[in-house]
Scaffold this active site. Structure first.
Site, short mmCIF file in Angstrom:
data_model
loop_
_atom_site.label_atom_id
_atom_site.label_comp_id
_atom_site.label_asym_id
_atom_site.label_seq_id
_atom_site.Cartn_x
_atom_site.Cartn_y
_atom_site.Cartn_z
N SER A 143 0.84 -1.11 0.05
CA SER A 143 0.04 -0.11 0.05
C SER A 143 0.99 1.16 0.06
CB SER A 143 -0.78 -0.06 1.32
OG SER A 143 -1.58 1.36 1.36
N TYR A 156 -2.64 -0.77 10.47
CA TYR A 156 -2.44 -0.99 9.04
C TYR A 156 -1.09 -0.64 8.60
CZ TYR A 156 -4.11 -0.98 4.20
OH TYR A 156 -4.23 -1.40 2.87
P1 NAD Z 1 -11.68 -6.15 -0.02
O1 NAD Z 1 -12.02 -5.95 1.33
O2 NAD Z 1 -12.36 -5.78 -1.41
O3 NAD Z 1 -11.14 -7.63 -0.15
C1 NAD Z 1 -10.25 -8.27 0.81
C2 NAD Z 1 -10.40 -9.61 0.73
O4 NAD Z 1 -9.81 -10.37 1.94
C3 NAD Z 1 -11.69 -10.23 0.58
O5 NAD Z 1 -11.75 -11.26 -0.37
C4 NAD Z 1 -12.09 -10.55 1.81
O6 NAD Z 1 -12.92 -11.89 1.97
C5 NAD Z 1 -10.65 -11.51 2.27
N1 NAD Z 1 -10.51 -11.44 3.58
C6 NAD Z 1 -10.99 -10.71 4.71
N2 NAD Z 1 -10.31 -11.17 5.77
C7 NAD Z 1 -9.98 -12.57 5.63
C8 NAD Z 1 -9.36 -13.67 6.43
N3 NAD Z 1 -9.36 -13.48 7.64
N4 NAD Z 1 -8.97 -14.43 5.74
C9 NAD Z 1 -8.89 -14.62 4.33
N5 NAD Z 1 -9.52 -13.59 3.62
C10 NAD Z 1 -9.85 -12.64 4.08
O7 NAD Z 1 -10.27 -5.11 -0.10
P2 NAD Z 1 -9.23 -4.73 -1.32
O8 NAD Z 1 -9.39 -3.04 -1.14
O9 NAD Z 1 -9.40 -5.35 -2.55
O10 NAD Z 1 -7.96 -4.93 -0.47
C11 NAD Z 1 -6.85 -5.83 -1.00
C12 NAD Z 1 -5.62 -5.71 -0.39
O11 NAD Z 1 -5.40 -4.20 -0.98
C13 NAD Z 1 -5.64 -5.30 0.99
O12 NAD Z 1 -4.28 -5.99 1.57
C14 NAD Z 1 -5.36 -3.88 1.11
O13 NAD Z 1 -4.92 -3.55 2.39
C15 NAD Z 1 -4.71 -3.32 0.10
N6 NAD Z 1 -4.94 -2.22 -0.56
C16 NAD Z 1 -6.03 -1.79 -0.75
C17 NAD Z 1 -6.21 -0.53 -1.22
C18 NAD Z 1 -7.60 0.25 -1.53
O14 NAD Z 1 -7.67 1.33 -1.54
N7 NAD Z 1 -8.55 -0.60 -1.61
C19 NAD Z 1 -5.05 0.46 -0.99
C20 NAD Z 1 -3.97 -0.14 -1.08
C21 NAD Z 1 -3.71 -1.31 -0.47
#
Ligand code: NAD
Length: 261
Positions: A143, A156
């Site tokens: 991130s 985080y």
């Molecule tokens: P999201 O909430 O859409 O997806 C998260 C996924 O993780 C889902 O499939 C969920 O079911 C799964 N999950 C949650 N708890 C879990 C557990 N205990 N065991 C297994 N799976 C689990 O989120 P996203 O935005 O797609 O985020 C994905 C990654 O990207 C994360 O690591 C997040 O930190 C990172 N990220 C997101 C952003 C953003 O702006 N969305 C920015 C930077 C980094």
């Protein structure tokens, strides 16, 4: 379809960025293991769609990756299905927004367990196969918060900085084995994770929904646009190419200029 014959395991891929990785790698012919929570029928539909796209096997592994024994069970099931994992994407992640003195201890522990510790466990279990075959790709969804901080996101930011350090370390360990390890570091991507933190940020900062969107989320993103999950997934596909074999230990920002400031 340059990934025909390869297998990819993507944690947290029932939604958001993880699902976009699964679709992009399937489009290049990879067999896919998806993981995460959600509605069973919706997950089955996505799984079947991945098989139709790739022409290869796609499986769903529903383990809770905050628990070490469940990470181990997931890795064993993936190895059973595919013989070994060629491409590992550590993507599962959760967020909690609160001032440090009010930060719920259980939330801190869950975030560190999922966003950081699970990547260690999947990696230690995937690496022997990758080393033996002298090819592998380890990709972390880190991130912008692996490079910089924002208030109220102590767990985080800590986990993501840790993930960045872990990735540099394993890149060095694996450098002569044809295995690369890199972070992709998005800015704000419009996914359920971002949508869900809006109410907490409104509360923590005393702002309206519009203020959170414009003055907090996109305030730091000079392009004033959310990154798309497909843009992030395209970088992962590139990292799997032979042309990317000398990209290792990198932290690749896709953040609309956020961390350039
Ligand atoms: P999201 O909430 O859409 O997806 C998260 C996924 O993780 C889902 O499939 C969920 O079911 C799964 N999950 C949650 N708890 C879990 C557990 N205990 N065991 C297994 N799976 C689990 O989120 P996203 O935005 O797609 O985020 C994905 C990654 O990207 C994360 O690591 C997040 O930190 C990172 N990220 C997101 C952003 C953003 O702006 N969305 C920015 C930077 C980094």
């Amino acid at each position: 379809m340059f990934l025909k014959g390869k297998s990819a395991l993507i944690t947290g891929s029932t939604s958001g960025i993880g699902l976009a990785y699964a679709k992009a790698l399937a489009a290049e012919g990879a067999a896919i293991a998806i993981n995460g929570f959600g509605d069973a029928a919706a997950i089955e539909q996505e799984r079947a769609g991945l098989e139709a796209t790739s022409g290869a096997k796609a499986i769903y592994l529903g383990q809770d990756l905050t628990k070490t024994d469940q990470v181990e069970a997931m890795m064993a099931a993936a190895a059973d299905a595919f013989g070994g994992i060629d491409i590992l994407i550590n993507n599962a992640g959760i967020q909690h927004v609160a001032p440090v003195e009010e930060f719920p201890v259980d939330q801190w522990n869950l975030i560190i367990a999922l966003n950081l510790n699970s990547a260690f466990h999947t990696t230690r279990l995937a690496v022997p196969y990758m080393k033996a075959q002298k090819w592998g790709r380890i990709i972390q969804t880190a991130s912008a918060h692996s490079l910089t901080a924002s208030p109220f996101k102590s767990a985080y930011v800590t986990a993501k900085h840790g993930l960045a350090g872990f990735t540099k370390t394993i890149a060095l360990e694996l450098a002569t084995f044809g295995v690369t390890a890199n972070c992709i570091s998005p800015g704000y991507v419009w996914t359920p994770l971002v949508e869900k933190q809006i109410p907490d940020t409104m509360k923590a900062r005393g702002l309206t929904r519009e203020q959170v969107m414009n003055d907090v989320l996109l305030a730091g993103q000079p392009t004033k646009q959310f990154v798309t999950a497909e843009q992030v997934a395209a970088m992962a596909v590139y990292l799997c190419r032979d042309e990317a074999s000398n990209i290792t230990g990198a932290n690749l920002s896709i953040d609309g200029g956020w961390t350039a400031q």
